[in-house]
Motif scaffolding. Structure first.
Motif, PDB file in Angstrom:
ATOM      1  N   VAL A  79      36.399  30.942  36.002  1.00  0.00           N
ATOM      2  CA  VAL A  79      36.138  31.676  34.819  1.00  0.00           C
ATOM      3  C   VAL A  79      34.510  31.677  34.406  1.00  0.00           C
ATOM      4  CG1 VAL A  79      36.476  31.580  32.346  1.00  0.00           C
ATOM      5  CG2 VAL A  79      38.589  31.173  33.704  1.00  0.00           C
ATOM      6  N   GLY A  80      33.987  30.579  34.780  1.00  0.00           N
ATOM      7  CA  GLY A  80      32.579  30.596  34.353  1.00  0.00           C
ATOM      8  C   GLY A  80      31.783  31.456  35.059  1.00  0.00           C
ATOM      9  N   ARG A  81      32.403  31.496  36.541  1.00  0.00           N
ATOM     10  CA  ARG A  81      31.688  32.372  37.587  1.00  0.00           C
ATOM     11  C   ARG A  81      32.009  34.201  37.078  1.00  0.00           C
ATOM     12  NH1 ARG A  81      33.135  28.321  41.798  1.00  0.00           N
ATOM     13  NH2 ARG A  81      31.226  27.053  41.996  1.00  0.00           N
ATOM     14  N   LEU A  82      33.094  34.345  36.680  1.00  0.00           N
ATOM     15  CA  LEU A  82      33.518  35.572  36.227  1.00  0.00           C
ATOM     16  C   LEU A  82      32.348  36.092  35.090  1.00  0.00           C
ATOM     17  CD1 LEU A  82      37.646  35.560  36.307  1.00  0.00           C
ATOM     18  CD2 LEU A  82      36.131  36.772  38.173  1.00  0.00           C
ATOM     19  N   LEU A  83      32.324  35.322  34.331  1.00  0.00           N
ATOM     20  CA  LEU A  83      31.451  35.716  33.219  1.00  0.00           C
ATOM     21  C   LEU A  83      30.173  35.571  33.748  1.00  0.00           C
ATOM     22  CD1 LEU A  83      33.031  33.671  30.281  1.00  0.00           C
ATOM     23  CD2 LEU A  83      33.143  36.094  30.542  1.00  0.00           C
ATOM     24  N   LEU A 127      33.729  45.107  48.811  1.00  0.00           N
ATOM     25  CA  LEU A 127      33.427  43.873  48.922  1.00  0.00           C
ATOM     26  C   LEU A 127      33.143  43.134  47.672  1.00  0.00           C
ATOM     27  CD1 LEU A 127      30.952  44.378  52.027  1.00  0.00           C
ATOM     28  CD2 LEU A 127      33.353  43.420  52.142  1.00  0.00           C
ATOM     29  N   LEU A 128      32.493  43.699  46.771  1.00  0.00           N
ATOM     30  CA  LEU A 128      32.404  43.060  45.533  1.00  0.00           C
ATOM     31  C   LEU A 128      33.842  42.901  44.920  1.00  0.00           C
ATOM     32  CD1 LEU A 128      29.116  44.851  44.253  1.00  0.00           C
ATOM     33  CD2 LEU A 128      29.255  42.545  44.934  1.00  0.00           C
ATOM     34  N   LEU A 129      34.610  43.817  44.589  1.00  0.00           N
ATOM     35  CA  LEU A 129      35.962  44.021  44.043  1.00  0.00           C
ATOM     36  C   LEU A 129      36.734  42.683  44.894  1.00  0.00           C
ATOM     37  CD1 LEU A 129      37.948  44.810  42.110  1.00  0.00           C
ATOM     38  CD2 LEU A 129      38.478  46.644  43.757  1.00  0.00           C
ATOM     39  N   GLU A 130      36.609  42.676  46.174  1.00  0.00           N
ATOM     40  CA  GLU A 130      37.153  41.704  46.580  1.00  0.00           C
ATOM     41  C   GLU A 130      36.833  40.411  46.581  1.00  0.00           C
ATOM     42  OE1 GLU A 130      36.684  40.809  51.260  1.00  0.00           O
ATOM     43  OE2 GLU A 130      38.131  42.274  51.357  1.00  0.00           O
ATOM     44  N   HIS A 131      35.633  40.092  46.347  1.00  0.00           N
ATOM     45  CA  HIS A 131      35.051  38.673  45.957  1.00  0.00           C
ATOM     46  C   HIS A 131      35.329  38.308  44.756  1.00  0.00           C
ATOM     47  CE1 HIS A 131      31.989  35.526  46.156  1.00  0.00           C
ATOM     48  NE2 HIS A 131      31.944  35.854  44.745  1.00  0.00           N
ATOM     49  N   PHE A 132      35.466  39.375  43.558  1.00  0.00           N
ATOM     50  CA  PHE A 132      35.758  38.917  42.280  1.00  0.00           C
ATOM     51  C   PHE A 132      37.256  38.804  42.136  1.00  0.00           C
ATOM     52  CE2 PHE A 132      31.434  40.020  41.798  1.00  0.00           C
ATOM     53  CZ  PHE A 132      31.017  39.006  41.113  1.00  0.00           C
ATOM     54  N   THR A 133      38.119  39.649  42.769  1.00  0.00           N
ATOM     55  CA  THR A 133      39.611  39.388  43.131  1.00  0.00           C
ATOM     56  C   THR A 133      39.888  37.749  43.311  1.00  0.00           C
ATOM     57  OG1 THR A 133      40.051  41.762  43.437  1.00  0.00           O
ATOM     58  CG2 THR A 133      41.725  40.181  43.816  1.00  0.00           C
ATOM     59  N   LYS A 134      39.053  37.073  44.253  1.00  0.00           N
ATOM     60  CA  LYS A 134      39.408  36.029  44.827  1.00  0.00           C
ATOM     61  C   LYS A 134      39.094  34.817  43.587  1.00  0.00           C
ATOM     62  CE  LYS A 134      38.632  36.723  49.448  1.00  0.00           C
ATOM     63  NZ  LYS A 134      37.459  36.556  50.663  1.00  0.00           N
ATOM     64  N   ILE A 135      37.998  35.414  43.075  1.00  0.00           N
ATOM     65  CA  ILE A 135      37.580  34.373  41.836  1.00  0.00           C
ATOM     66  C   ILE A 135      38.738  34.419  40.678  1.00  0.00           C
ATOM     67  CG2 ILE A 135      35.855  33.706  40.100  1.00  0.00           C
ATOM     68  CD1 ILE A 135      33.702  34.944  42.106  1.00  0.00           C
ATOM     69  N   ALA A 136      39.009  35.606  40.481  1.00  0.00           N
ATOM     70  CA  ALA A 136      39.965  35.902  39.246  1.00  0.00           C
ATOM     71  C   ALA A 136      41.409  35.035  39.935  1.00  0.00           C
ATOM     72  CB  ALA A 136      40.369  37.289  39.104  1.00  0.00           C
ATOM     73  N   ALA A 138      41.373  32.442  41.711  1.00  0.00           N
ATOM     74  CA  ALA A 138      41.214  31.148  41.653  1.00  0.00           C
ATOM     75  C   ALA A 138      41.168  30.566  40.189  1.00  0.00           C
ATOM     76  CB  ALA A 138      39.846  30.593  42.085  1.00  0.00           C
ATOM     77  N   ALA A 139      40.794  31.437  39.319  1.00  0.00           N
ATOM     78  CA  ALA A 139      40.814  31.190  37.608  1.00  0.00           C
ATOM     79  C   ALA A 139      42.303  31.156  37.282  1.00  0.00           C
ATOM     80  CB  ALA A 139      39.966  32.262  36.938  1.00  0.00           C
ATOM     81  N   GLY A 140      43.215  31.589  38.033  1.00  0.00           N
ATOM     82  CA  GLY A 140      44.510  31.360  37.437  1.00  0.00           C
ATOM     83  C   GLY A 140      45.044  32.946  36.834  1.00  0.00           C
ATOM     84  N   ALA A 141      44.460  33.997  37.259  1.00  0.00           N
ATOM     85  CA  ALA A 141      44.774  35.267  36.537  1.00  0.00           C
ATOM     86  C   ALA A 141      46.195  35.621  36.803  1.00  0.00           C
ATOM     87  CB  ALA A 141      43.677  36.373  36.789  1.00  0.00           C
ATOM     88  N   ARG A 142      46.729  36.196  35.771  1.00  0.00           N
ATOM     89  CA  ARG A 142      48.326  36.428  36.187  1.00  0.00           C
ATOM     90  C   ARG A 142      48.251  37.763  37.025  1.00  0.00           C
ATOM     91  NH1 ARG A 142      48.228  34.919  31.318  1.00  0.00           N
ATOM     92  NH2 ARG A 142      47.669  36.981  30.010  1.00  0.00           N
ATOM     93  N   VAL A 180      37.232  38.785  26.541  1.00  0.00           N
ATOM     94  CA  VAL A 180      38.428  39.157  25.795  1.00  0.00           C
ATOM     95  C   VAL A 180      39.357  39.638  26.919  1.00  0.00           C
ATOM     96  CG1 VAL A 180      39.439  41.052  24.481  1.00  0.00           C
ATOM     97  CG2 VAL A 180      37.345  40.269  23.835  1.00  0.00           C
ATOM     98  N   LEU A 181      39.238  40.306  28.146  1.00  0.00           N
ATOM     99  CA  LEU A 181      39.925  40.485  29.173  1.00  0.00           C
ATOM    100  C   LEU A 181      40.414  39.259  29.927  1.00  0.00           C
ATOM    101  CD1 LEU A 181      37.958  43.899  30.736  1.00  0.00           C
ATOM    102  CD2 LEU A 181      40.227  43.552  29.291  1.00  0.00           C
ATOM    103  N   ILE A 182      39.289  38.332  30.057  1.00  0.00           N
ATOM    104  CA  ILE A 182      39.777  36.922  30.765  1.00  0.00           C
ATOM    105  C   ILE A 182      40.644  36.306  30.069  1.00  0.00           C
ATOM    106  CG2 ILE A 182      38.841  34.877  31.587  1.00  0.00           C
ATOM    107  CD1 ILE A 182      36.090  36.447  32.543  1.00  0.00           C
ATOM    108  N   ALA A 183      40.410  36.217  28.567  1.00  0.00           N
ATOM    109  CA  ALA A 183      41.160  35.412  27.626  1.00  0.00           C
ATOM    110  C   ALA A 183      42.572  36.115  27.782  1.00  0.00           C
ATOM    111  CB  ALA A 183      40.897  35.332  26.494  1.00  0.00           C
ATOM    112  N   GLN A 184      43.053  37.371  27.785  1.00  0.00           N
ATOM    113  CA  GLN A 184      44.075  37.921  27.972  1.00  0.00           C
ATOM    114  C   GLN A 184      44.901  37.749  29.345  1.00  0.00           C
ATOM    115  OE1 GLN A 184      43.361  42.014  26.643  1.00  0.00           O
ATOM    116  NE2 GLN A 184      43.511  41.505  24.516  1.00  0.00           N
ATOM    117  N   GLY A 185      44.152  37.507  30.580  1.00  0.00           N
ATOM    118  CA  GLY A 185      44.512  37.827  31.589  1.00  0.00           C
ATOM    119  C   GLY A 185      44.860  36.410  32.220  1.00  0.00           C
ATOM    120  N   VAL A 186      44.187  35.479  31.849  1.00  0.00           N
ATOM    121  CA  VAL A 186      44.261  34.036  32.438  1.00  0.00           C
ATOM    122  C   VAL A 186      45.017  33.011  31.564  1.00  0.00           C
ATOM    123  CG1 VAL A 186      42.526  32.187  33.220  1.00  0.00           C
ATOM    124  CG2 VAL A 186      42.004  34.462  33.593  1.00  0.00           C
ATOM    125  N   GLY A 187      45.653  32.475  32.503  1.00  0.00           N
ATOM    126  CA  GLY A 187      46.704  31.388  31.805  1.00  0.00           C
ATOM    127  C   GLY A 187      48.096  31.442  31.860  1.00  0.00           C
TER     128      GLY A 187
END
Length: 187
Positions: A79-83, A127-136, A138-142, A180-187
């Motif tokens: 989550v910290g990396r996404l931010l 490639l950027l999208l793929e990288h951030f999808t992996k991080i999302a 790992a963050a537990g995004a639904r 806001v998006l991360i709070a709504q999408g992770v967990g």
């Protein structure tokens, strides 16, 4: 190890293209700005577009290495990396040489979706999208793909806003929306 002439030409041309654009940069300007003769340029690259592709590949490698390394230095959780993406954007925007995204510019100047320069630009974003999808993920995004897409849209909007000089601190504003998006999408 000293870079070879081809690598040096690509590095110098990258700076010229980034500063002046692709269509506005002619071979005569490249000769003056890089100090490399047309003969030498054509020895290494058949066309200016071949040189542009090489410059874009270098920019892709350099930018992604910079971005990923800085994100890892700033944050140690997914989550910290996404931010942290937005903190790194703020650093980039504050640099004197910041002139926006070279890939946005390239795709705007070469709009045909099948054109190799457009394809290369889209690949950078993929490639950027793929990288951030992996991080999302790992963050537990639904829905990690959706979250990564949303965060990338914020990133791209912040870049355009920054280069146009609109608003104050677009990276920070994008980060607030990302929270806001991360709070709504992770967990």
């Amino acid at each position: 190890m000293r870079p070879n002439k081809r690598d040096e030409l690509v590095r110098k041309a990258l700076d010229v293209f980034y500063r002046n654009g692709f269509h506005a940069t002619g071979m005569d300007m490249l000769v003056v700005e890089t100090g490399v003769s047309k003969t030498s340029m054509y020895k290494h690259f058949r066309t200016k577009e071949d040189l542009i592709l090489a410059a874009l590949r270098l920019r892709d490698e350099n930018f992604r290495n910079f971005l990923y390394r800085r994100i890892e230095e700033i944050a140690d959780t997914p989550v910290g990396r996404l931010l942290a993406l937005y903190d790194v954007l703020a650093e980039w925007f504050s640099k004197k040489e910041f002139r926006g995204c070279m890939f946005i510019k390239a795709s705007a100047e070469y709009q045909e979706k099948e054109h190799p320069i457009h394809v290369q630009s889209a690949e950078h974003k993929r490639l950027l999208l793929e990288h951030f999808t992996k991080i999302a993920r790992a963050a537990g995004a639904r829905e990690p793909e959706t979250l990564a897409n949303q965060l990338m849209l914020l990133k791209e909007g912040a870049i355009v806003t920054a280069v146009m000089g609109l608003g104050n601190d677009p990276a920070q504003k994008a980060k607030l929306a990302a929270e806001v998006l991360i709070a709504q999408g992770v967990g």
